[in-house]
Design an enzyme around this catalytic site. Structure first.
Site, PDB file in Angstrom:
ATOM      1  N   LYS A  80      -6.473   6.322   4.217  1.00  0.00           N
ATOM      2  CA  LYS A  80      -5.767   6.789   5.419  1.00  0.00           C
ATOM      3  C   LYS A  80      -6.744   7.588   6.272  1.00  0.00           C
ATOM      4  O   LYS A  80      -7.334   8.565   5.806  1.00  0.00           O
ATOM      5  CB  LYS A  80      -4.570   7.631   4.984  1.00  0.00           C
TER       6      LYS A  80
HETATM    7  O1  G3P Z   1       4.352  10.089   7.579  1.00  0.00           O
HETATM    8  C1  G3P Z   1       4.110  11.200   8.382  1.00  0.00           C
HETATM    9  C2  G3P Z   1       5.025  12.273   8.003  1.00  0.00           C
HETATM   10  O2  G3P Z   1       4.705  12.799   6.742  1.00  0.00           O
HETATM   11  C3  G3P Z   1       5.178  13.324   9.011  1.00  0.00           C
HETATM   12  O3  G3P Z   1       6.518  13.627   9.012  1.00  0.00           O
HETATM   13  O4  G3P Z   1       8.497  14.926   9.504  1.00  0.00           O
HETATM   14  O5  G3P Z   1       6.257  16.072   9.269  1.00  0.00           O
HETATM   15  O6  G3P Z   1       6.758  14.673  11.245  1.00  0.00           O
HETATM   16  P1  G3P Z   1       7.033  14.901   9.801  1.00  0.00           P
END
Ligand code: G3P
Length: 218
Positions: A87
């Site tokens: 990644k």
């Molecule tokens: O896959 C990306 C994710 O982990 C981010 O999620 O909810 O922190 O925006 P969030």
């Protein structure tokens, strides 16, 4: 559409795997820290554990931000298990590294994608997946699902092989909308996947079926 789970929590990964609907796992440094996994060696061991639970792709994120560092770290991570995907952040050095990995047959997930232009560049570099962050785009009052739609449309027109991995999915509705918008995969927290199960009429209907069945057995 395939389902990845977006967590580093082994119990949650096992639970989703046991449901029989899990196609892969994504993690990031924040999710590792949330699961209490810190330090390079512990993180590396944790990737190996995750990769042994699921057959599908497991995204392991590089920390380096310079080309040589990303390449060295990515090649090391890719060697940890056959299903590890490197990644890489959507930055200039990251794009250059994705192009390198692509030439060597190493799978990549280009993360922190917030625009269709970034999605084009990642596809040109040969990324296996791109991760547009739906929830975070919504957070700034833009249209996260609209972004997925736009990328899906232009990838279809240009016949790019890169797959759209909708990330930052916050609720079950996002999953449905991402599927409709053309995402190949949605990566979601466990509670969001389980959210797809829920409907009050299902609960009411089942309770009634069981009540009526039991009348005959009273
Ligand atoms: O896959 C990306 C994710 O982990 C981010 O999620 O909810 O922190 O925006 P969030």
């Amino acid at each position: 559409m395939r389902f990845f789970i977006d967590t580093a929590d082994l119990d949650q990964i096992k639970e989703a795997h046991d449901l029989g609907v899990l196609d892969g796992v994504t993690t990031n440094p924040s999710l590792m820290a949330k699961a209490g996994i810190t330090g390079a060696k512990n993180i590396e061991d944790h990737y190996k554990k995750i990769a042994s639970i699921v057959e599908g792709d497991v995204s392991a994120e590089v920390i380096a931000t310079d080309y040589a560092g990303i390449v060295a770290e990515g090649e090391y991570l890719a060697d940890l298990a056959p299903n590890i995907v490197v990644k890489v952040p959507m930055i200039r050095e990251g794009i250059k590294a994705i192009s390198h990995f692509s030439g060597k047959g190493i799978k990549t997930n280009c993360t922190l994608v917030f625009s269709a232009g970034q999605a084009i560049l990642a596809a040109k570099a040969g990324a296996t997946y791109i991760s547009p962050f739906v929830g975070r785009v919504d957070d700034i009052n833009w249209d996260g699902i609209g972004l997925i739609e736009e990328i899906a449309e232009l990838y279809a027109i240009q016949m790019y092989d890169t797959e759209i991995l909708a990330a930052s999915i916050r609720n079950a509705r996002h999953i449905v909308q991402a599927a409709k918008a053309g995402a190949d995969i949605a990566t979601c927290p466990l509670h969001t996947i389980l959210g797809l199960l829920k409907h009050p009429l299902t609960d009411i209907g089942l309770a009634k079926f069981l009540e009526d069945y039991n009348k005959g057995n009273a």
